[in-house]
Design an enzyme around this catalytic site. Structure first.
Site, PDB file in Angstrom:
ATOM      1  CG  HIS A 156       5.395  -4.389   0.821  1.00  0.00           C
ATOM      2  ND1 HIS A 156       5.749  -5.061   1.958  1.00  0.00           N
ATOM      3  CD2 HIS A 156       6.384  -4.620  -0.071  1.00  0.00           C
ATOM      4  CE1 HIS A 156       6.911  -5.678   1.760  1.00  0.00           C
ATOM      5  NE2 HIS A 156       7.315  -5.423   0.534  1.00  0.00           N
ATOM      6  CB  SER A 163      10.661  -5.601   0.653  1.00  0.00           C
ATOM      7  OG  SER A 163       9.650  -6.536   0.435  1.00  0.00           O
TER       8      SER A 163
HETATM    9  C1  GCU Z   1       7.683 -11.025  -1.777  1.00  0.00           C
HETATM   10  C2  GCU Z   1       8.058 -11.888  -0.612  1.00  0.00           C
HETATM   11  C3  GCU Z   1       8.362 -11.054   0.626  1.00  0.00           C
HETATM   12  C4  GCU Z   1       9.388 -10.007   0.271  1.00  0.00           C
HETATM   13  C5  GCU Z   1       8.920  -9.201  -0.908  1.00  0.00           C
HETATM   14  C6  GCU Z   1       9.924  -8.179  -1.443  1.00  0.00           C
HETATM   15  O1  GCU Z   1       6.459 -10.415  -1.539  1.00  0.00           O
HETATM   16  O2  GCU Z   1       7.019 -12.787  -0.356  1.00  0.00           O
HETATM   17  O3  GCU Z   1       8.843 -11.857   1.677  1.00  0.00           O
HETATM   18  O4  GCU Z   1       9.654  -9.191   1.383  1.00  0.00           O
HETATM   19  O5  GCU Z   1       8.667 -10.057  -1.998  1.00  0.00           O
HETATM   20  O6  GCU Z   1      11.101  -8.277  -1.204  1.00  0.00           O
HETATM   21  O7  GCU Z   1       9.491  -7.294  -2.155  1.00  0.00           O
END
Ligand code: GCU
Length: 442
Positions: free
Chosen positions: A422, A279
């Site tokens: 995710h 992420s």
């Molecule tokens: C949020 C953000 C993402 C990121 C994520 C994370 O969802 O919008 O861009 O990757 O957090 O780091 O968990």
């Protein structure tokens, strides 16, 4: 053999022709007051900044011009407009090995713990690096360097790891990272992080190093001058300049400092270190790998917008969402937010970030229902970075057809999408190990 330029043009055409809507459409949404598009037909058209063209407009036709001229141009553009420039290795840095090699995981591992300090007197921020090496290793081993959302004691299941720190966003101080209390009676049980699967890597002959991003810089709005970034402010400077490091560049800087230590460790083959993160730490893995050529491999999980997903595509999270003041602008150079609402004027995009990692192996791992992170946009960026891998004699994806979930491409440039959302699922770790063994342990 068509010229590189002709191949780039061909690829643009082929991408247009390729069936586009591999990820099923969803209804529009709104996040932070900004519309979110989840329909492929509305993702828009765009022209990417060209990897194989110098700032002067001249084409890049050979590996030498890429390496000596274009790649440094690309790195500077990304620093200035995206993650921000970071300082080099601190002269006064020191390593304190507090745990030199204790058996762990039932004797399968040898554990080391190292505190890395950045100032002469040791004051100011420091980082804790945890290392597990296979106990039965014959000689130096390759290592997965994992950047974690958690302090080391909470990142793995080894109970011998010292309690680290986390940032408390209310008091804006670092506090001990004690395990969270069990949920109160009647409260819904929150799924607990099962711990990074260290043993799975050890069994494959791979060591695992881990550190907590929070040791370098906090992760909340208004933290621009905090953590290691605070160490480098000049007298009277309230926060880093517009082209200087945000949190992601500070976390990536931490990866380079971890590697500085790993280069001194006799159990580690520092020429075979893969950087990994999920992420926001997937974005960090990409920038760490692009900005530090000593990192021999990059594995970026669900990096999405601001990472491997093409920013010029209007799909899922956009630069405008990322840079919205209450969200994540502090993770980037202040210049990044200037392109909110005008991404087509941004001098860079994800294809350049990925190309800057070439010729080193790069694996993008995504999830089929993680639409916010635009898994198809990550694939398109990898396709667009392909000609640079090929110019350097490496194997790019070799296709413009979006692979189905569960059908990874593990060339020098790799793409692997799991069926699901995710982050990293258990099956992804087996794929990381395959990728590492294939490229590091032939
Ligand atoms: C949020 C953000 C993402 C990121 C994520 C994370 O969802 O919008 O861009 O990757 O957090 O780091 O968990």
């Amino acid at each position: 053999m068509p010229s590189i330029r002709a191949r780039e043009l061909w690829m643009v055409i082929a991408l247009r022709l390729a069936a586009a809507a591999q990820i099923p459409d969803s209804p529009d949404a709104v996040v932070a007051g900004i519309p979110v598009n989840y329909r492929e037909a509305k993702a828009g058209t765009y022209a990417l900044p060209e990897a194989l063209k110098l700032n002067s407009g001249k084409p890049v036709k050979d590996a030498k011009t890429w390496t000596k001229v274009r790649r440094p141009e690309v790195i500077r553009l990304i620093e200035e407009n995206w993650f921000g420039h970071a300082p080099g290795r601190p002269k006064e840095m020191s390593f304190e090995v507090t745990d030199a090699g204790t058996p762990a995981y039932g004797g399968k591992a040898l554990r080391r713990q190292v505190t890395i300090r950045f100032t002469k007197d040791g004051r100011g921020p420091s980082m804790d690096l945890l290392l597990h090496l296979p106990a039965n290793a014959q000689g130096r081993v390759p290592v997965l360097l994992n950047m974690s959302f958690f302090a080391n004691n909470l990142a793995v299941t080894d109970s011998g790891v010292k309690v680290g720190r986390r940032w408390d966003r209310n008091t804006k101080t670092q506090v001990p990272a004690e395990p969270p209390p069990p949920p109160a009676a009647g409260a819904p049980a929150r799924p607990r992080f099962p711990g990074f699967p260290v043993e799975q890597f050890l069994a494959a002959g791979i060591g695992v190093a881990t550190f907590n991003k929070d040791d370098l810089a906090p992760d909340f709005p208004g933290s621009e001058a905090m953590g290691v970034k605070g160490l480098y402010l000049k007298a009277g400077q309230a926060k880093p300049g517009d082209g200087e490091w945000g949190a992601i560049a500070a976390w990536a800087w931490g990866a380079s400092r971890a590697l500085d230590y790993l280069q001194t460790d006799r159990g580690v083959d520092a020429k075979r270190v893969a950087i990994h993160g999920v992420s926001r730490l997937g974005k960090t893995a990409l920038w760490a790998g692009a900005s530090d050529e000593r990192l021999a491999m990059v594995i970026a999980s669900c990096s999405g917008e601001g990472g491997a997903a093409i920013a010029r595509r209007n799909y899922g999270e956009t630069l405008a969402h990322m840079a919205e003041p209450t969200r994540f602008p502090y993770q980037f150079a202040a210049n990044y937010a200037k392109f909110s609402g005008k991404v087509n004027e941004w001098p860079v995009d994800a294809n350049l970030l990925l190309a800057a990692i070439a010729p080193r192996p790069l694996l993008l791992q995504t999830g089929s229902t993680d639409k916010w992170s635009d898994p198809y946009g990550e694939f398109l960026a990898a396709v667009a970075a392909g000609p640079v891998y090929e110019l350097l004699g490496k194997q790019a994806l070799g296709t413009t057809k979006f692979p189905a979930a569960g059908e990874p491409i593990l060339h020098d440039l790799g793409y692997s999408m799991h069926d699901g959302g995710h982050g990293t699922v258990p099956a992804d770790f087996g794929i990381y190990i395959r990728f590492m063994r294939q490229h590091f342990m032939k």
